[in-house]
Structures are given as C-alpha cells and as structure tokens.
Scaffold this motif. Structure first.
Motif, PDB file in Angstrom:
ATOM      1  N   GLU A 183       0.854  -1.192   0.000  1.00 42.73           N
ATOM      2  CA  GLU A 183       0.000   0.000   0.000  1.00 42.73           C
ATOM      3  C   GLU A 183       0.889   1.240   0.000  1.00 42.73           C
ATOM      4  N   PRO A 184       0.527   2.275  -0.758  1.00 41.24           N
ATOM      5  CA  PRO A 184       1.339   3.498  -0.773  1.00 41.24           C
ATOM      6  C   PRO A 184       1.524   4.055   0.647  1.00 41.24           C
ATOM      7  N   THR A 186      -4.522   6.376   3.369  1.00 39.83           N
ATOM      8  CA  THR A 186      -5.640   5.847   4.158  1.00 39.83           C
ATOM      9  C   THR A 186      -6.491   4.954   3.264  1.00 39.83           C
ATOM     10  N   TRP A 187      -7.299   4.104   3.889  1.00 42.58           N
ATOM     11  CA  TRP A 187      -8.177   3.261   3.077  1.00 42.58           C
ATOM     12  C   TRP A 187      -9.162   4.119   2.295  1.00 42.58           C
ATOM     13  N   GLN A 188      -9.574   5.253   2.847  1.00 40.58           N
ATOM     14  CA  GLN A 188     -10.489   6.139   2.141  1.00 40.58           C
ATOM     15  C   GLN A 188      -9.852   6.666   0.856  1.00 40.58           C
ATOM     16  N   GLN A 189      -8.578   7.046   0.935  1.00 39.01           N
ATOM     17  CA  GLN A 189      -7.877   7.529  -0.267  1.00 39.01           C
ATOM     18  C   GLN A 189      -7.749   6.429  -1.308  1.00 39.01           C
ATOM     19  N   LYS A 206     -16.265   9.266   6.879  1.00 39.01           N
ATOM     20  CA  LYS A 206     -16.004  10.243   7.948  1.00 39.01           C
ATOM     21  C   LYS A 206     -15.679   9.562   9.272  1.00 39.01           C
ATOM     22  N   ASN A 207     -16.407   8.489   9.584  1.00 38.60           N
ATOM     23  CA  ASN A 207     -16.249   7.793  10.868  1.00 38.60           C
ATOM     24  C   ASN A 207     -15.180   6.708  10.840  1.00 38.60           C
ATOM     25  N   ASP A 208     -14.476   6.554   9.723  1.00 35.28           N
ATOM     26  CA  ASP A 208     -13.443   5.536   9.560  1.00 35.28           C
ATOM     27  C   ASP A 208     -14.017   4.126   9.744  1.00 35.28           C
ATOM     28  N   ASP A 209     -15.220   3.908   9.204  1.00 42.99           N
ATOM     29  CA  ASP A 209     -15.913   2.619   9.303  1.00 42.99           C
ATOM     30  C   ASP A 209     -15.617   1.757   8.088  1.00 42.99           C
ATOM     31  N   LYS A 210     -14.483   1.103   8.114  1.00 45.47           N
ATOM     32  CA  LYS A 210     -14.083   0.199   7.037  1.00 45.47           C
ATOM     33  C   LYS A 210     -14.772  -1.150   7.251  1.00 45.47           C
TER      34      LYS A 210
END
Length: 192
Positions: free
Chosen positions: A93-94, A98-101, A165-169
């Motif tokens: 992973e770069p 973040t997982w969102q990115q 927003k809530n970092d809910d992966k």
C-alpha cells in the motif's frame, strides 16, 4: 421483501502484509479460516435460498464455510469482484495512504478501475439477484471491502459518506444487511 446479507471474506495474507489485493488473490490466514468457520456457525439458523460469491479463492473459501450449514448452490460471479488496483496489485500500500484515499483513487490511470465502475457493477449485480429471488427469502453475497462500500455508495450516498467520515471500514467476515422492498434498497445493519 428480500434480505441480502453481504460479507467480506476472511483475513488473507495480503491483509496482514498490507498489500494491494483486488483481483489478485492470496490465501486465507489461520485467522481468516477461523473467521469463516465462525461466520458459518453464526449464520447456520438463517436459511439462504442462494449464496453468491466473488470468483476469488478467498471469497469462495469463505462461502464454503458458510455453506457447510446451508447446503445450497454457491454461484461465483464477476459482479461481486473487488476493485482492481492495476499495476499496484499485490504491491505494498502506498506509504501514508488511508483506506479512504485508496477507495476513492482513480486506478484506471494504471490499468485498474475506480469506485464509479465498481459501484455500477455491484448495483447491477444486486438488481439481477433481486430480480431472480423470490419474495421473503434471504440471499448471501460473499465479496470484498471496497465492493461493499461501493454498493453503499450506489444505494445511500449519505450513509457511505458517514462511513468515510467515521473511519468505518468493512471488516473481515462482518455482515452488512440490506432489505429490498418495493423496488428500494435500505441498509438495516452495517459491519455487524
């Protein structure tokens, strides 16, 4: 009304090593195997009329653990495939991402796909599934983290944005439950 149970496959070696794993595949870890078996036990009292899964081995293996209690057809379909990360498949992973990115990045620039493509793929798959399902049945789909999030993006963008927003992966072998009724999808449970 149709209930659709979505789950992510069990933990894989790539998850542990933080490698970009989309269309590429690595085996389930010992924990991933245990997660699949526990999920099968958890779901054993829910009758599924069909089990669909991504064609990846990690999803098929997880589906087989659940089906040990169901004894129904498992249908592997490209409609449940994960996002493709192009040239970065099975690469680290770069740094600092973040997982969102990673979810929102346009991987078509390096031969992969993007959230709009996966969102369309997943929504079309759900529409095909409910079109062929009988009312008052339960369907199970074993798929992937970004696939589930892309579907949420398609059916409820506000819920999707709250996840970001809530970092809910989406966690391994957790359930997201949708209801389909009168032509509409609703999210009744997430990451349970």
């Amino acid at each position: 009304m149709i209930q659709i149970y979505l789950t992510r496959h069990g933990q894989t070696q790539s998850n542990v090593e933080r490698l970009m794993q989309g269309w590429a595949d690595t085996p389930l870890t010992a924990l991933g195997l245990e997660q699949g078996k526990l999920l099968g036990k958890k779901l054993r009292s829910i009758p599924f009329s069909k089990i669909y899964c991504s064609p990846s081995k990690r999803a098929q293996m997880t589906a087989s653990f659940i089906n040990a209690y169901q004894h129904t057809d498992i249908i592997a379909t490209n409609g449940l495939k994960e996002m493709n990360f192009g040239d970065l498949e099975l690469k680290a992973e770069p740094e600092g991402s973040t997982w969102q990115q990673l979810l929102l990045y346009d991987w078509t620039k390096i031969g992969g796909n993007n959230i709009d493509m996966v969102s369309k793929q997943m929504k079309q798959m759900m529409d095909r599934i409910v079109q062929h399902a009988q009312d008052n049945t339960n369907i199970l789909c074993v798929t992937h983290c970004f696939s589930i999030l892309s579907l949420l993006y398609a059916i409820d963008v506000n819920f999707f944005e709250q996840c970001l927003k809530n970092d809910d992966k989406v966690e391994n072998c957790r359930l997201t439950i949708l209801q389909y009724d009168a032509g509409q999808y609703s999210i009744t449970s997430f990451n349970e």
